[in-house]
Scaffold this motif. Structure first.
Motif, short mmCIF file in Angstrom:
data_model
loop_
_atom_site.label_atom_id
_atom_site.label_comp_id
_atom_site.label_asym_id
_atom_site.label_seq_id
_atom_site.Cartn_x
_atom_site.Cartn_y
_atom_site.Cartn_z
N TYR A 213 0.81 -1.22 0.00
CA TYR A 213 0.00 0.00 0.00
C TYR A 213 0.84 1.27 0.00
O TYR A 213 0.40 2.29 -0.50
CB TYR A 213 -0.92 0.02 1.21
N GLN B 150 2.20 4.75 1.05
CA GLN B 150 1.75 5.89 1.84
C GLN B 150 0.24 6.11 1.80
O GLN B 150 -0.28 6.91 2.56
CB GLN B 150 2.47 7.15 1.36
N ARG B 151 -0.49 5.43 0.93
CA ARG B 151 -1.93 5.64 0.80
C ARG B 151 -2.67 4.75 1.79
O ARG B 151 -3.18 3.70 1.45
CB ARG B 151 -2.37 5.33 -0.62
#
Length: 89
Positions: A71, A73-74
């Protein structure tokens, strides 16, 4: 730290990943997970355990392959208790 993963299908192509972090220091607390209910005292390793929990939460989206990709940084963290208080910092 060992991670456990569960995908919750919310329908219409949407879903939510639930990730649990496990480590030996989180286990075998027969008198309570935060403090010893018999003595009323905090466990000596609380600072280590809660720091490890926060660090493992931050590491999970960068390392785990969920749905074919990490994933990065989201991500959204829900830190609703003081034991996870270092995560948003």
């Amino acid at each position: 730290v060992r991670y456990m993963h569960r995908w919750e299908d919310l329908g219409n192509g949407l879903g939510c990943d639930h990730i649990l972090a496990d480590h030996a220091c989180f286990q075998n607390r027969p008198n309570g997970i935060y403090y010893d209910s018999e003595t009323g005292l905090d466990y000596d390793d609380n600072l280590f355990r809660f720091a490890l929990l926060s660090l493992s939460a931050l590491e999970a989206p960068l390392r785990l392959n969920l749905g074919g990709i990490a994933y990065g940084q989201r991500i959204v963290f829900i830190a609703n208790d003081w034991q996870a208080g270092l995560v948003p910092v």
